[in-house]
Write a protein that holds these residues in place. Structure first.
Motif, PDB file in Angstrom:
ATOM      1  N   LEU A 262       0.815  -1.211   0.000  1.00  0.00           N
ATOM      2  CA  LEU A 262       0.000   0.000   0.000  1.00  0.00           C
ATOM      3  C   LEU A 262       0.853   1.268   0.000  1.00  0.00           C
ATOM      4  O   LEU A 262       0.381   2.331  -0.413  1.00  0.00           O
ATOM      5  N   GLY A 263       2.113   1.171   0.471  1.00  0.00           N
ATOM      6  CA  GLY A 263       2.973   2.344   0.503  1.00  0.00           C
ATOM      7  C   GLY A 263       3.686   2.632  -0.787  1.00  0.00           C
ATOM      8  O   GLY A 263       4.338   3.673  -0.924  1.00  0.00           O
ATOM      9  N   CYS A 264       3.587   1.744  -1.762  1.00  0.00           N
ATOM     10  CA  CYS A 264       4.268   1.941  -3.045  1.00  0.00           C
ATOM     11  C   CYS A 264       3.519   2.975  -3.871  1.00  0.00           C
ATOM     12  O   CYS A 264       2.316   2.834  -4.125  1.00  0.00           O
ATOM     13  N   THR A 265       4.222   4.016  -4.291  1.00  0.00           N
ATOM     14  CA  THR A 265       3.578   5.077  -5.069  1.00  0.00           C
ATOM     15  C   THR A 265       3.310   4.661  -6.512  1.00  0.00           C
ATOM     16  O   THR A 265       2.597   5.366  -7.226  1.00  0.00           O
ATOM     17  N   GLU A 266       3.861   3.547  -6.941  1.00  0.00           N
ATOM     18  CA  GLU A 266       3.704   3.118  -8.326  1.00  0.00           C
ATOM     19  C   GLU A 266       2.541   2.160  -8.521  1.00  0.00           C
ATOM     20  O   GLU A 266       2.302   1.692  -9.633  1.00  0.00           O
ATOM     21  N   CYS A 267       1.838   1.820  -7.453  1.00  0.00           N
ATOM     22  CA  CYS A 267       0.696   0.916  -7.599  1.00  0.00           C
ATOM     23  C   CYS A 267      -0.386   1.330  -6.617  1.00  0.00           C
ATOM     24  O   CYS A 267      -0.194   2.215  -5.781  1.00  0.00           O
ATOM     25  N   ARG A 268      -1.533   0.693  -6.719  1.00  0.00           N
ATOM     26  CA  ARG A 268      -2.652   0.963  -5.828  1.00  0.00           C
ATOM     27  C   ARG A 268      -3.057  -0.338  -5.147  1.00  0.00           C
ATOM     28  O   ARG A 268      -2.377  -1.355  -5.261  1.00  0.00           O
ATOM     29  N   HIS A 269      -4.184  -0.297  -4.464  1.00  0.00           N
ATOM     30  CA  HIS A 269      -4.714  -1.499  -3.824  1.00  0.00           C
ATOM     31  C   HIS A 269      -4.856  -2.608  -4.870  1.00  0.00           C
ATOM     32  O   HIS A 269      -5.344  -2.359  -5.978  1.00  0.00           O
ATOM     33  N   PRO A 270      -4.425  -3.841  -4.561  1.00  0.00           N
ATOM     34  CA  PRO A 270      -4.443  -4.912  -5.586  1.00  0.00           C
ATOM     35  C   PRO A 270      -5.815  -5.160  -6.197  1.00  0.00           C
ATOM     36  O   PRO A 270      -5.895  -5.635  -7.334  1.00  0.00           O
ATOM     37  N   ASN A 271      -6.894  -4.855  -5.465  1.00  0.00           N
ATOM     38  CA  ASN A 271      -8.237  -5.081  -5.993  1.00  0.00           C
ATOM     39  C   ASN A 271      -8.910  -3.794  -6.463  1.00  0.00           C
ATOM     40  O   ASN A 271     -10.119  -3.776  -6.660  1.00  0.00           O
ATOM     41  N   TRP A 272      -8.126  -2.708  -6.607  1.00  0.00           N
ATOM     42  CA  TRP A 272      -8.677  -1.480  -7.171  1.00  0.00           C
ATOM     43  C   TRP A 272      -8.890  -1.689  -8.673  1.00  0.00           C
ATOM     44  O   TRP A 272      -8.117  -2.404  -9.322  1.00  0.00           O
ATOM     45  N   PRO A 273      -9.949  -1.157  -9.295  1.00  0.00           N
ATOM     46  CA  PRO A 273     -10.978  -0.271  -8.731  1.00  0.00           C
ATOM     47  C   PRO A 273     -12.274  -0.983  -8.363  1.00  0.00           C
ATOM     48  O   PRO A 273     -13.191  -0.345  -7.864  1.00  0.00           O
ATOM     49  N   ASN A 274     -12.367  -2.294  -8.614  1.00  0.00           N
ATOM     50  CA  ASN A 274     -13.646  -2.976  -8.460  1.00  0.00           C
ATOM     51  C   ASN A 274     -13.957  -3.363  -7.024  1.00  0.00           C
ATOM     52  O   ASN A 274     -15.110  -3.295  -6.589  1.00  0.00           O
ATOM     53  N   GLN A 275     -12.948  -3.791  -6.278  1.00  0.00           N
ATOM     54  CA  GLN A 275     -13.170  -4.240  -4.906  1.00  0.00           C
ATOM     55  C   GLN A 275     -12.083  -3.692  -3.981  1.00  0.00           C
ATOM     56  O   GLN A 275     -11.308  -4.458  -3.383  1.00  0.00           O
ATOM     57  N   PRO A 276     -12.017  -2.391  -3.831  1.00  0.00           N
ATOM     58  CA  PRO A 276     -10.932  -1.825  -3.019  1.00  0.00           C
ATOM     59  C   PRO A 276     -11.049  -2.146  -1.534  1.00  0.00           C
ATOM     60  O   PRO A 276     -10.082  -1.953  -0.789  1.00  0.00           O
ATOM     61  N   ASP A 277     -12.210  -2.635  -1.090  1.00  0.00           N
ATOM     62  CA  ASP A 277     -12.377  -2.973   0.324  1.00  0.00           C
ATOM     63  C   ASP A 277     -12.086  -4.437   0.616  1.00  0.00           C
ATOM     64  O   ASP A 277     -12.148  -4.861   1.770  1.00  0.00           O
TER      65      ASP A 277
END
Length: 956
Positions: free
Chosen positions: A50-65
């Motif tokens: 989650l701290g990597c600025t080059e990626c987002r949550h692995p399940n973004w954008p469909n299931q970010p929770d």
């Protein structure tokens, strides 16, 4: 592990401070340390991901929770993917030999921004070498001219996404490039933000706004964790492109266009992208492939497995008419006597206890009155689906489905279909995975021989989700498509591919729209709650529609018209607000082994030239009729189980020409099979039958007629007369067969048993109705009734044990020839006033009344019949005078004398003779026995042939 005596919890706390390289080194110490590093998945690995600025949550954008199964694995996959662009580094060395001794050059980082080494991107690119990193610090960078990338570089924005904005038009001429953490906007002079024709480009964690991106083959691209706002991605002849975890918002046209056949000329990145895709966790798990399917959106907590085998009968009352289960008003409960109606028809008031087919016993008869009964057994054909559908439907009970009608999982279907499995495993063209398309016009357009694979995406609030046209091919797996303003998936002009495991619902038009020779495989989808039909096939569209759940749609679950010709098999189609399947406007189709239940209109509705093959389906619990064949409907209706519908089992108009054969029609609320004349208004038909709404919203519908092909189909043999043949019609609420027709009709080799009214009622028949070789038994009223001005031929039938008369007629042209009319509680044959009947070569016996009775002035020729007495106090005839219209010739009368001798039904044996007449799957595949009966009567007879010119008889 107890190194230094420290507990594991303390070791985890210490290791949580390590950086990624240090964690890797620790995992190589020993197995205990390796397992310890793995145990940091929900702590340190989660922080790193989650701290990597080059990626987002692995399940973004469909299931970010929703957390991934493993944060470490997710971080690993992203790290490997981010290095793909450098895989060709060795290929750029001048010599493989000397590269072993050459000192590796360190990558430089060039800083761009206010107070840094360079003030613009173009100036930094002019000084960049191979694989250098260009770091853009926060700010807005607007380039006044087109930027041409000549050497492989990495361009990265510093800080959080959104801090660095780049207004430029970039044309890539080098072999590879990576861009990360940037906001792209078009330059003032061109809407194209990025373009490549041969190289590989990689976008990570970028935003694109109001422009275009173009990739031309053999160029490739890899896009991950990016947002596209009103941006069009155009992929032309690409051998392979990957779009993962991206969001497409507010497009004014298509968000992604895949055009052209994948290029045979592939660049260096193709094999690395292919390897990266195959190493990613599959969206279709090989072991657990039974995804949950809900019956309706209001009860999603009660998820329904696709392997379910039960149908629960809802409601507190059977759909069968009360006439078949309760005595009529004013009758005495349990009474064994019969009454004579105003038209002379005897109506039995007993409960329906004749299911076993045995001749009824008169328990209340006087012992001194001798009654001779025919010992026989009537057995209808076993239903195609087995014993679950032999008995009446019980409220609240569940019905077990046979294995052939149970939904398979997607994995089971793919194992059976090698071609479908090959499509699932294929990757060519464009792969779009775990992306979100929302709030725009179009999702993905695949055209002109393009190929695309879409997995795990969400398409919502679009005009349409996916269009596949012009010989293109799509593979769609596990996508959610909902609330589109038109159709969800649209295939046209020979589009094809595989649509499997998707959830398609709440769309304004059809969930899937197949037109103009398109031929997809639609497999294991949920298609439900559409504002029109679930699937539409028209304009010579084809396709295989298999093992889907199609339910709660406002119009037909599957709608076939304008020469559409799909194969529809193994689907569950239920709870629709119109018909389950509708075939109109010259539609065709092979419809087999589907479960069609609980639909508001007919289970299957065939009209206006529709000519499907409807075979081996279960059509049950509908709120109207099982099968409706409307005006000019045709087709083959064979081997279906039509059970417990509230209307008729089969309802058809006389202007239609269906072939209804080898079906099991039982426990329907009204008639088993009903044939009606054409009327001007739908209100003329029972149940408010009308014409289903025409599919007329599409503007170019009228143009399809010029493109339609005329094909000869061996499954549909042409017939010139409607044919009802070899069916089992039993336990329906009203008559087994009701005819009110202005066209000819053939009723042949059916078993019509234990229906709530008459076996056959002919209320209108201006053209001849031929009733031949049927078994008509144990019906609540007469076996056959013919009304005035009807033309009917009854030949070779067995009419047994009905609770009224065997045959009652007032028709003006009735031919009764070579029938066995035996064991009925009323007269064997009753001729009403003004009837004109020929009674020739029949064998007639009444259980407790006259063999033949003539009421009033009826015109009749009674010739060469065998008639025997049923009860000692009843005569076979009672002569009356003044009726020279009734002629009796060469009849044989059998009367009581003593019990010592026997008399047999031989030469011919008992009718009907069905052994060589069965057709269809009921006979060929299930070995059904239509009729079995003994042919023995015990009695001493006295009599001979009467040569009187006329004998008159009546009923007292």
């Amino acid at each position: 592990m107890e190194a230094g005596g420290l507990p594991l919890e303390l070791w985890r706390m210490i290791l949580a401070y390590l950086h990624l390289p240090d964690l890797g080194r620790c995992s190589l110490v020993c197995r205990a340390w390796y397992e310890l590093i793995l145990s940091l998945d929900s702590t340190r690995w989660r922080q790193l991901c989650l701290g990597c600025t080059e990626c987002r949550h692995p399940n973004w954008p469909n299931q970010p929770d929703v957390e991934p199964e493993s944060w470490r694995e997710a971080f690993k996959q992203h790290y490997l993917a981010s290095k793909t662009w450098t895989k060709n580094a060795l290929d750029l060395e001048s010599s493989i030999c000397f590269s072993l001794f050459r000192r590796r050059r360190e990558r430089r980082t060039l800083s761009v921004g206010l107070g840094h080494e360079f003030d613009s991107l173009s100036s930094a690119l002019a000084m960049a070498s191979l694989y250098d990193r260009i770091m853009l610090f926060p700010g807005v960078y607007e380039e006044q001219g087109e930027i041409i990338l000549k050497v492989p570089v990495e361009i990265v924005g510093h800080g959080k996404l959104g801090k660095v904005a780049l207004l430029a038009s970039i044309d890539q001429h080098c072999s590879t490039t990576r861009l990360c953490n940037l906001v792209f906007m078009p330059a003032w002079f061109s809407p194209i933000m990025y373009k490549t024709t041969s190289g590989h480009v990689q976008f990570d964690n970028c935003n694109f706004e109001n422009g275009h991106i173009q990739v031309h083959g053999p160029g490739t691209c890899q896009v991950k964790f990016c947002t596209f706002k009103n941006t069009h991605v155009f992929l032309h002849n690409v051998p392979l492109c990957v779009l993962e975890n991206c969001e497409f918002v507010g497009s004014e046209n298509n968000s992604v266009t895949v055009e052209g056949h994948p290029s045979a000329d592939k660049n260096w990145a193709y094999k690395y992208l292919l390897g990266l895709i195959k190493s990613s966790p599959p969206l279709l798990p090989p072991e657990d492939s039974d995804f949950l399917m809900s019956l309706d959106l209001e009860s999603r907590d009660q998820a329904w497995s696709p392997r379910t085998c039960d149908i629960v009968i809802e409601g507190s009352q059977s759909p069968t008419s009360p006439a078949s289960s309760s005595p009529k008003p004013g009758s005495k409960a349990g009474s064994q006597e019969a009454e004579v109606g105003s038209d002379g028809e005897r109506v039995a008031q007993t409960s329906d206890s004749s299911d076993g087919g045995l001749s009824p016993s008169g328990e209340d008869e006087d012992e001194d009155q001798l009654t001779y009964r025919l010992s026989y057994q009537v057995q209808g054909p076993r239903p195609v689906l087995g014993g679950s559908f032999l008995g009446p439907p019980l409220p609240g009970a569940s019905i077990q489905l046979p294995s052939c009608l149970v939904l398979n999982s997607l994995q089971q279907e793919l194992q059976k279909d090698k071609e479908a499995m090959a499509l699932v495993n294929s990757v060519q063209g464009c792969l779009i995975r775990k992306c979100l398309f929302r709030d725009g016009k179009g999702g993905v357009l695949v055209c002109s021989y393009g190929q695309a694979k879409m997995e795990g995406n969400i398409f919502r609030h679009l005009t349409y989700a996916v269009r596949c046209i012009h010989n293109s091919k799509i593979v769609m797996l596990r996508n959610d498509i909902y609330r589109c303003r038109a159709s969800g998936i649209f295939l046209r002009l020979e589009g094809g591919g595989l649509i499997a495991g998707n959830n398609i619902y709440h769309n304004a038009e059809a969930g899937v729209d197949i037109r103009k020779k398109s031929n997809p495989l639609i497999l294991c989808n949920q298609i439900h709650h559409g504002l029109r039909s679930g699937i539409v096939v028209l304009g010579n569209g084809k396709g295989i529609i298999r093992n889907n759940q199609i339910f709660s749609n406002k119009e037909a679950g599957i709608y076939i018209l304008y020469h559409g010709n799909p194969i529809v098999s193994g689907n569950h189609i239920y709870k629709g607000r119109a018909a389950g399947i509708a075939v109109n406007e010259n539609g065709k189709g092979l419809i087999t082994e589907n479960v069609i239940r609980e639909n508001q209109w007919g289970g299957v509705d065939i009209r206006r030239g529709g000519i499907p093959v409807l075979r081996s389906n279960l059509i049950c619990f509908g709120y109207s009729d099982g099968v409706v064949v409307g005006d000019e409907g045709r087709g083959l209706i064979e081997g279906n189980t039509i059970y417990a519908n509230k209307g008729c089992g089969v309802w058809m108009m006389s202007s239609s020409l269906p072939h209804v054969t080898s079906n099991h029609v039982s426990y329907n609320g009204l008639y088993g099979v009903a044939v009606f004349s054409q009327k001007d208004g739908s209100g003329e038909f029972p149940g408010g039958h009308g014409v289903q709404e025409n599919f007329s919203n599409d503007r170019d519908a009228i143009l399809w007629e010029t493109e339609l092909e005329k094909e000869d189909d061996p499954l549909r043999r042409p017939i010139t007369t409607a044919l009802v043949e070899s069916n089992s019609i039993n336990h329906n609420g009203a008559s087994g067969l009701y005819v009110q027709s202005s066209e000819a009709l053939h009723v042949i080799t059916n078993v019509i048993h234990a229906n709530g009214d008459r076996g056959i009622t002919v209320a209108q028949s201006s053209q001849p109705t031929r009733v031949a070789n049927n078994s008509i038994s144990c019906n609540r009223q007469s076996g056959v009734k013919v009304e005035a001005q009807c033309k009917v031929e009854l030949r070779g039938n067995g009419i047994y044990d009905n609770r009224g008369h065997g045959i009652i007629t007032r028709g003006d042209s009735t031919i009764v020839i070579e029938n066995d009319i035996i064991g009925n509680r009323g007269s064997g044959l009753q001729l009403l006033p003004r009837s004109d009947t020929k009674v020739i070569k029949n064998r007639i016996h009444s259980f407790r009344a006259y063999g033949i009775a003539v009421r009033g002035r009826a015109k009749a020729l009674v010739q060469e019949n065998i008639i025997f007495q049923g009860k000692t106090n009843k005569t076979i005839f009672q002569q009356i005078s003044n009726n020279r219209e009734c002629i009796m010739q060469n009849n044989k009368f059998l009367v009581f004398k003593k019990k010592s001798d026997t008399w047999r039904l031989v030469n011919p044996p008992a009718r009907p003779h069905l052994e060589n007449s069965l057709r269809g799957p009921s006979a060929a595949h299930n070995g059904q026995k239509v009729t079995g009966m003994a042919t023995r009567i015990t009695a001493q007879v006295e009599g001979g042939y009467h040569s009187n010119r006329s004998i008159f008889c009546t009923i007292l």
